[in-house]
Enzyme design. Structure first.
Site, PDB file in Angstrom:
ATOM      1  N   GLU A  87       0.739  -0.956   0.028  1.00 32.91           N
ATOM      2  CA  GLU A  87       0.037  -0.167  -0.170  1.00 32.91           C
ATOM      3  C   GLU A  87       0.793   1.123   0.301  1.00 32.91           C
ATOM      4  OE1 GLU A  87      -4.076  -1.353   2.301  1.00 32.91           O
ATOM      5  OE2 GLU A  87      -2.469  -0.714   3.923  1.00 32.91           O
ATOM      6  N   CYS A 332       0.204   6.338   9.644  1.00 32.64           N
ATOM      7  CA  CYS A 332       1.498   5.425   9.797  1.00 32.64           C
ATOM      8  C   CYS A 332       0.956   3.960  11.001  1.00 32.64           C
ATOM      9  CB  CYS A 332       2.013   6.602  11.226  1.00 32.64           C
ATOM     10  SG  CYS A 332       3.585   7.855  10.261  1.00 32.64           S
TER      11      CYS A 332
HETATM   12  N1  SAH Z   1       9.213   1.208   9.320  1.00 26.61           N
HETATM   13  C1  SAH Z   1      10.428   2.220   9.205  1.00 26.61           C
HETATM   14  C2  SAH Z   1       9.351   3.145   8.499  1.00 26.61           C
HETATM   15  C3  SAH Z   1       7.529   2.409   8.262  1.00 26.61           C
HETATM   16  S1  SAH Z   1       6.693   2.851   9.585  1.00 26.61           S
HETATM   17  C4  SAH Z   1       9.670   2.600  10.925  1.00 26.61           C
HETATM   18  O1  SAH Z   1       9.918   1.923  11.666  1.00 26.61           O
HETATM   19  O2  SAH Z   1      10.410   3.394  10.705  1.00 26.61           O
HETATM   20  C5  SAH Z   1       6.280   4.657   9.898  1.00 26.61           C
HETATM   21  C6  SAH Z   1       6.229   5.371  11.151  1.00 26.61           C
HETATM   22  O3  SAH Z   1       4.997   4.910  11.528  1.00 26.61           O
HETATM   23  C7  SAH Z   1       7.344   4.534  12.537  1.00 26.61           C
HETATM   24  O4  SAH Z   1       7.802   5.889  12.593  1.00 26.61           O
HETATM   25  C8  SAH Z   1       6.290   4.301  12.819  1.00 26.61           C
HETATM   26  O5  SAH Z   1       7.322   3.777  14.880  1.00 26.61           O
HETATM   27  C9  SAH Z   1       5.197   4.559  13.019  1.00 26.61           C
HETATM   28  N2  SAH Z   1       3.810   3.416  13.065  1.00 26.61           N
HETATM   29  C10 SAH Z   1       3.868   2.180  13.050  1.00 26.61           C
HETATM   30  N3  SAH Z   1       2.799   2.046  13.853  1.00 26.61           N
HETATM   31  C11 SAH Z   1       1.765   3.027  14.021  1.00 26.61           C
HETATM   32  C12 SAH Z   1       0.455   2.868  14.664  1.00 26.61           C
HETATM   33  N4  SAH Z   1       0.057   2.212  15.657  1.00 26.61           N
HETATM   34  N5  SAH Z   1       0.834   4.583  14.540  1.00 26.61           N
HETATM   35  C13 SAH Z   1       1.384   5.489  14.850  1.00 26.61           C
HETATM   36  N6  SAH Z   1       2.594   5.754  14.364  1.00 26.61           N
HETATM   37  C14 SAH Z   1       2.409   4.146  14.337  1.00 26.61           C
END
Ligand code: SAH
Ligand code: SF4
Length: 350
Positions: A87, A332
């Site tokens: 996605e 996110c």
């Molecule tokens: N794998 C990388 C990039 C993808 S995730 C990483 O973890 O940084 C992108 C962002 O979304 C990251 O900061 C991650 O921690 C955050 N994220 C993941 N799950 C989330 C959620 N349920 N709510 C808010 N942010 C979240």
């Protein structure tokens, strides 16, 4: 079949020459793929070139299977050539349009709040598949290679970009190449769960994209409970690598902090302030987005604002990231992977 979008311009030129065609055909093929067109749509290419390349390379890496429109964002389901689906999310901002892309099918990091890792890592995306996400959306929205509709790219979809290091670096080089889409590195943000060695390696590549570090907790104990990757990449190493990235690239680091019960009490925020003070960085607070399988929640609005104020009062720039795409599970941590069953044509929720 191999993907035409996986070749950088030099590799494409080499293929053209090896096929016995004049060099300028590389520019024509390049223009075709940057417009996300198929061979049949490239009127300036002779049949011999089309036959030669179509027998060897698929012109497009991804197909947009579905567009889900939300109130402030648009989510795409990208079908890959092997039936996997990742996605991406398009977000219009007043400073330009951003596209959030995926770098892997699934993710193996297992953060406890995230939907992308629910099925583990299925596979890495190739450089051309990541480019394909950008090219497909740019074309869909009426953009061209020289007049792009997408201004910013964020590598924040499913996957840990630095766990797919070589392909991500090749993608970054291709997309910033004047022969590619000519993006400025400052318009690309890469978010990582904090693979410290790879952060240092990326700094040495001198590409200079904006680095976002997903911190989410001020102590190793708290962080390891949320992000298993912390056991092999403790906070001290992640922060030292982020400092190194700043030294080498001059780019201010973004620290991401998703607010939830486990990391947001006053004690935790005080520890966070102590950890971050004196460093050249900016904090993006994200109120944790709900993922049904994970059962964790964000905070109330007042608490979030209070935390931002505490950080600002300590001299640490912090803003609350507006959570876009919530209504379409496109925010996110809400992006998932699926698989298009060849037989049923879509038994996996499509
Ligand atoms: N794998 C990388 C990039 C993808 S995730 C990483 O973890 O940084 C992108 C962002 O979304 C990251 O900061 C991650 O921690 C955050 N994220 C993941 N799950 C989330 C959620 N349920 N709510 C808010 N942010 C979240
Ligand atoms: Fe992977 Fe990032 Fe999700 Fe963690 S937050 S599981 S690293 S995509």
């Amino acid at each position: 079949m191999k993907l035409l979008q996986d070749l950088d311009f030099n590799e494409l030129t080499r293929e053209v020459i090896d096929g016995g065609f004049p060099k300028y055909r590389a520019d024509q093929l390049n223009d075709m793929r940057l417009r996300n067109r198929d061979y049949s749509e490239a009127n300036n290419l002779p049949k011999a070139v089309k036959d030669y390349f179509s027998a060897r390379y698929a012109a497009r890496s991804v197909r947009i299977l579905e567009t889900v429109r939300g109130k402030d964002a648009e989510k795409y389901l990208f079908l890959l050539n092997d039936g996997n689906i990742v996605e991406g999310v398009f977000m219009p901002h007043n400073y330009g349009n951003s596209l959030c892309i995926s770098t892997q099918v699934g993710c193996r990091m297992g953060c406890v709040f995230c939907a992308s890792g629910l099925n583990g890592l299925i596979r890495d995306l190739s450089a051309g598949e990541m480019a394909g996400e950008v090219l497909a959306v740019n074309a869909l929205k009426g953009g061209t290679p020289s007049d792009r509709v997408i201004n910013n790219i964020v590598l924040m979809g499913s996957g840990e970009p630095l766990d797919n290091y070589d392909n991500v670096v090749k993608f970054l080089k291709m997309i910033t190449d004047p022969k590619g889409l000519n993006f400025g590195a400052r318009n690309i943000a890469l978010s990582t769960s904090g693979l410290s060695e790879k952060i240092r390696k990326l700094a040495d590549e001198k590409i200079g994209v904006v680095l976002s570090v997903s911190l989410h907790a001020p102590t190793d104990e708290q962080r390891s409970a949320l992000m298993p990757v912390n056991r092999s990449n403790p906070i001290s190493e992640v922060m030292a690598a982020a400092d190194y990235y700043f030294e080498k690239t001059g780019r201010r680091i973004i620290v991401e902090y998703a607010l939830t019960e486990q990391n947001s009490d006053d004690e935790s925020i005080k520890k966070l302030i102590k950890l971050l003070k004196g460093r050249c960085l900016h904090v993006n607070l994200i109120n944790l987005n709900y993922v049904k399988e994970r059962g964790m929640n964000g905070l109330g609005r007042k608490r979030v604002e209070r935390i931002a104020k505490m950080l600002n009062a300590a001299g640490i720039g912090a803003t609350l990231r507006r959570s876009m795409g919530n209504d379409i599970e496109g925010a996110c941590g809400q992006l998932r992977n699926k698989y298009l069953s060849e037989k049923s044509g879509g038994e996996n929720g499509i």
